[in-house]
Design a protein around this motif. Structure first.
Motif, PDB file in Angstrom:
ATOM      1  N   TYR A 650       0.829  -1.189   0.000  1.00 12.67           N
ATOM      2  CA  TYR A 650       0.000   0.000   0.000  1.00 12.67           C
ATOM      3  C   TYR A 650       0.871   1.249   0.000  1.00 12.67           C
ATOM      4  N   ASN A 651       1.948   1.175   0.812  1.00 16.25           N
ATOM      5  CA  ASN A 651       2.861   2.313   0.859  1.00 16.25           C
ATOM      6  C   ASN A 651       3.436   2.608  -0.513  1.00 16.25           C
ATOM      7  N   SER A 654       0.788   3.988  -2.758  1.00 12.98           N
ATOM      8  CA  SER A 654       0.331   5.345  -2.457  1.00 12.98           C
ATOM      9  C   SER A 654       1.442   6.353  -2.654  1.00 12.98           C
ATOM     10  N   GLU A 655       2.664   5.968  -2.239  1.00 13.83           N
ATOM     11  CA  GLU A 655       3.742   6.951  -2.287  1.00 13.83           C
ATOM     12  C   GLU A 655       4.123   7.280  -3.718  1.00 13.83           C
ATOM     13  N   LEU A 658       0.280   7.032  -6.506  1.00 16.58           N
ATOM     14  CA  LEU A 658      -0.809   7.963  -6.245  1.00 16.58           C
ATOM     15  C   LEU A 658      -0.292   9.312  -5.797  1.00 16.58           C
ATOM     16  N   SER A 659       0.600   9.300  -4.808  1.00 20.95           N
ATOM     17  CA  SER A 659       1.010  10.567  -4.226  1.00 20.95           C
ATOM     18  C   SER A 659       1.789  11.407  -5.228  1.00 20.95           C
ATOM     19  N   ASP A 663      -1.641  12.485  -7.399  1.00 22.13           N
ATOM     20  CA  ASP A 663      -2.106  13.499  -6.459  1.00 22.13           C
ATOM     21  C   ASP A 663      -1.398  14.834  -6.675  1.00 22.13           C
TER      22      ASP A 663
END
Lengths: 714, 100, 177
Positions: A650-651, A654-655, A658-659, A663
């Protein structure tokens, strides 16, 4: 048992008051209790309980004039789903009316007693604000117990069952954050938790029985279940056996039978009125009531009956032996209660329901009397302790006083246990009223003619003799021990010389405590009159016969009565020989210790049952929990699965994905520009808000004009 | 024989004059009077229709409106007096603490 | 042109002109007096419409009580004139324009959508009897009893509110004296 529609006399419609009078009382005290004086709080609570008693009397009268017709008083719809209809209905018949009378009658006396007891108790423990709370709990208990005994179905019975369990928990842990006996401060709350958890095991059995009942009978209602039971017993008797045995587990929990009795002695951590009301007179008899109520089921399966009788008899004997080795005045009575409950369970197990109920009633009288008198003794000791401590403090001028202020309440020179019989002795002289009351209770419990306990115990023994000889012998020996430990207690507490300064200074209790005791003493002496084994005196047999079906009333059997009386007298004589002839000196070990050796050590330590449970159940349980918590949960699930696999993936996702890209590059840019736009817009729009009411009104008019224009152009 | 529409037109005209008074004057007392004028205009329409449809409901409604107006004036004037006491001025433009 | 219509036109002229007079008077006292005249005119309309009770209520409550209250307050506060200082230059023209549009829209809507094509029949003497008043009272107390009671409570609340608002606080009174 048909519910008669023709019944139209009587006070049946008052039945809900049984529950709601105490509820009103507890609400008043819960809301205004802190503002009221202690007298008002106690009066409100006693009146609430007294109202329940009056209603019980009226209901019993109604049952009597209607020749024992069982009447259901529908009160409220609870759950209606499809065909499932669970209502709150009050069932008024001779059995439930008997229980109501016992619960509310003894309960009211104990309420009154508690006004005096708690008045001093909260002061000795320096926590006066807790007075009202106690009565709130006590009223709640009465309400829950009434739900239990007046329920028309196993479900309502269970609701009350859980309710009284909760009250028991609350009241055992009443002094939940303090302990005056040098144990850890959470000892009292641990006792409460022990009671609750042990009862949970029992409740599991009750729940299973309930599920099985509903599965097979499709209803929780007593009448429907009992009507359908014979057919099911014929087709598949195993089901009834399972139901009754699961029910026995519940009974063992609530009525403190082997193997779940261990919570009751610890429950003595609660204030003494609680011990008397909940843990001697009423709540613990709920199991006996449950079996009696389910008599039509038990009658169908003799195997289960045999098991119930054996459990009861074994408990009666086992607990009686432990009581011999106890030093705490309340612990002796607690084990005595377990033992007597064993008598009742054995009786109802043998099908001697009337005998069981009879013993339940008389036991409620004399055991409540004994507990309350013990409370009086304890408070007398506390008073003596205070008087003595005060004296000492006066002697060395303020030094003691200063110390007292520094260390708070219970740090006098040493920890003093007002309940330890080894600290007492000679109280006959300082507390004469309590002594005579205690004597009445003792003789009733020991089964001496003509006290109440004699008649009820004898009826059980007689039934046992007719049904199961082994049960008879166990109960007879238990009765012997009963007389012995009660004799031991009397000699140790009231006779001989005071073994401590405190006992010398002990003081008699006030009237508000002794008068209810006198009423109870009168009942303990005369209670046997309810069901004397002579022709024409089988009142209770006839009365309960309305509900349980006619039972053959047994005449007095001189053989049984003679043996038990002889045993009791012998036991009292032996106790005098050991404890009365040469009174115990201060610091002297129990004279039984030497001759009996390890046997007495076993009695003293409750046969190490708690330790045994610790080794057999708690330790493995703890180890498994630790294994589950440490290895499975923490290392496997937490560290590996959650942290590494799930969180890691997940990290990364997301990192990086996504991030960084979605994002920061995509969404942030969009929303930042949207935000700047909003800022710019609002900066301009706020100029409209000029604060002049007239211009606001103008904009309203503008709106009106525009809407009208729209209507025109539409 | 007066067509009822005439009455309604008169009512609309009076109402608009009241609106104008509310919006253009700065003396709260006159604003108040304008509001009363608007209420009167509405009342007039009510009574006209009640008369045409031969029902008492319209009149009764007007009766209630008059009662409510009396209450409103009592409270409103009390408020104005109170405002005057604190501000020493009754210009509505002075009451602009709503300014954003 | 029948007589009713003539009376109506004359009275409406009076009503509109007194309304405008109320609006444009510099002195608030004049405004109040114009308004009284306007109310009286409207009361005459009520009579023409066959509503004598409402007409009398109008005279007593509006023209009598309420306007006297207004005059009292005007004189109490000395608020006859306000210094001409316009802080909202667009307010007046815009208000006039919108009010005019409102009137036009309302009249247009009335004639295009809601015209009833009925006429008010001038009332005869039979209307001004106690019988018609009784009928109205029956209607009021049979069908509108609850609103009536609520109105009475409202009046009470208003009364209390007015007293509370204008009362001098004790501390304040002491401080000032």
């Amino acid at each position: 048992m048909h519910l008669s529609e023709t019944v139209n006399t009587g006070f049946y419609s008052l039945a809900p008051l049984l529950v709601f009078a105490p509820v009103v009382g507890l609400l008043i005290n819960a809301i205004f209790g802190q503002k009221f004086s202690e007298k008002v709080v106690g009066t409100v609570a006693s009146l609430a309980s007294g109202t329940a008693f009056v209603v019980s009397v009226l209901l019993a009268y109604s049952v009597a004039i209607n020749h024992g017709h069982a009447v259901s008083v529908p009160f409220a719809e609870w759950i209606h789903i499809g065909n499932l209809e669970l209502d709150w209905t009050f069932r008024v018949d001779s059995l439930s009316a008997t229980m109501m009378l016992v619960v509310s009658g003894v309960g009211t006396l104990i309420h009154i007693y508690a006004i005096g007891y708690m008045h001093e108790d909260v002061r000795f423990k320096h926590e006066e604000g807790r007075f009202a709370r106690f009565f709130v709990f006590l009223n709640l208990f009465i309400a829950a117990m009434m739900v239990l005994v007046s329920g028309d179905s196993y479900l309502m019975l269970f609701v009350g069952w859980e309710g009284v369990g909760l009250c028991s928990f609350l009241l055992i842990g009443f002094w939940f954050e303090m302990d005056t006996l040098a144990r850890p401060s959470w000892a009292n709350s641990n006792a409460a938790k022990k009671a609750f958890i042990t009862n949970r095991v029992g409740d599991f059995g009750f729940l299973m029985a309930g599920f099985l009942t509903f599965w097979n009978f499709g209803s929780f209602q007593f009448d429907k279940v009992f009507e359908a039971a014979p057919a099911i017993a014929h087709n598949s008797p195993g089901i009834i056996v399972a139901i009754t045995l699961f029910m026995l587990v519940g009974v063992a929990g609530k009525s403190a039978q082997i193997p779940l009795y261990i919570w009751l002695p610890d429950a003595m951590a609660g204030p003494t009125p609680v011990s008397a009301l909940i843990h001697a007179a009423t709540m613990v008899t709920a199991g006996v009531y449950l079996i009696t109520r389910s008599a039509p089921l038990y009658t169908l399966v003799p195997q289960a009956q045999y098991i119930v009788a054996m459990v009861g008899a074994a408990t009666a004997l086992f607990a009686a032996t432990i009581a011999v080795g106890q030093y705490d005045i309340k612990k002796v009575l607690a084990y005595s209660t377990i033992s007597q409950l064993g008598f009742m369970v054995a009786a109802v197990g043998m099908g001697a329901y009337v005998a069981g109920m009879f013993h339940l009633i008389t036991h409620a009288f004399f055991k409540a009397l004994l507990f309350l008198s013990a409370g009086s003794v304890i408070l007398g000791m506390e008073r003596g302790h205070h008087a003595h401590a005060h004296h000492a403090a006066h002697d060395d001028h303020g030094k003691g006083k200063k110390k007292k202020e520094e260390h708070g309440h219970d740090d006098h020179e040493e920890v003093f246990d007002p309940g330890d019989m080894r600290n007492m002795g000679g109280l006959r002289k300082t507390m004469p009223v309590t002594f005579w009351l205690y004597m009445a209770g003792t003789l009733a419990l020991a089964g001496i003619v003509p006290f109440a306990g004699f008649w009820s115990k004898d009826e059980i023994l007689l039934d046992a003799k007719l049904h199961y000889t082994s049960v008879y012998w166990q109960l007879a020996i238990a009765a012997f021990f009963t007389a012995f430990y009660m004799g031991r207690q009397i000699w140790m507490v009231f006779f001989g010389e005071a073994r401590t300064e405190v006992a010398k200074h002990a003081q008699e209790s006030p009237k508000v405590m002794t008068v209810p005791l006198m009423v109870l003493a009168a009942l303990a002496v005369l209670g046997g009159g309810l069901n004397l084994p002579f022709e024409g005196f089988h009142n209770l047999t006839h009365w309960l016969g309305y509900t349980l079906g006619e039972v053959e009333a047994l005449p007095l059997n001189l053989g049984v009565a003679g043996v038990s009386t002889l045993l009791a007298l012998l036991a009292i004589f032996i106790s005098w020989w050991i404890y009365g002839r040469n009174p115990l000196k201060a610091g002297q070990p129990d004279p039984l210790k030497k001759p009996l050796g390890f046997i007495f050590t076993g009695m003293e330590n409750k046969w190490f049952v708690d330790e045994g449970y610790g080794v057999l159940i708690l330790t493995p349980f703890k180890k498994i929990s630790q294994f589950l918590a440490d290895v499975i949960d923490w290392r496997f699930w937490h560290d590996f699965v959650h942290d590494t696999v799930i969180a890691g993936t997940y990290n990364w996702l997301s990192e990086i994905v996504l991030s960084r890209y979605a994002d920061q590059k995509g969404i942030d840019t969009f929303f930042n520009s949207w935000g700047s736009f909003t800022q710019w817009l609002s900066g301009n729009v706020r100029k409209i808000q000029n604060g002049f009411v007239r211009s606001y009104a103008l904009s309203v008019l503008l709106g009106v004009v525009l809407i009208l224009g729209y209507l025109i152009l539409k | 024989m007066v067509p009822v529409d005439y009455y309604v037109v008169l009512s609309a005209v009076l109402f608009s004059i009241g609106t104008l008074g509310v919006l253009s004057r700065r003396n709260p007392l006159i604003i108040f009077m304008s509001i009363e004028l608007m209420l009167n205009a509405a009342n007039l329409a009510f009574v006209a229709f009640a008369s045409v449809y031969e029902t008492f409901s319209g009149q009764i409604f007007v009766f209630f409106v008059i009662a409510v107006a009396a209450a409103e004036v009592a409270v409103g004037l009390a408020l104005i007096v109170e405002i005057f006491k604190t501000k020493k001025n009754i210009n509505v433009d002075e009451m602009n603490s709503l300014k954003g | 042109m029948n007589s009713d219509l003539i009376v109506f036109l004359v009275l409406s002229l009076v009503a509109v002109s007194t309304a405008l007079g109320m609006l444009f008077s510099r002195n608030a006292v004049y405004s109040a007096l114009f308004l009284v005249l306007n109310f009286v005119t409207v009361a005459v309309f009520y009579l023409l419409l066959g509503a004598p009770f409402i007409a009398m209520s109008q005279i007593t409550v509006y023209a009598g009580a309420i306007m006297v209250l207004f005059l009292f307050v005007i004189m109490l506060l000395g608020a006859e004139n306000l210094a001409p200082s316009e802080s909202l230059p667009w307010q007046k023209p815009l208000a006039a324009l919108l009010s005019a549009v409102l009137a036009v829209e309302a009249i247009y809507l009335l004639f295009s959508r809601a015209s009833t094509a009925r006429s008010v029949v001038s009332p005869d003497a039979s209307l001004n009897t106690i019988e018609s008043l009784r009928e109205m009272a029956m209607d009021l107390f049979n069908h509108f009893l609850l609103p009536f009671e609520i109105t009475s409570i409202l009046l009470l609340v208003a009364m209390v509110g007015a007293i509370v608002l204008t009362r001098q606080d004790k501390g304040e009174a002491n401080g000032s004296s």
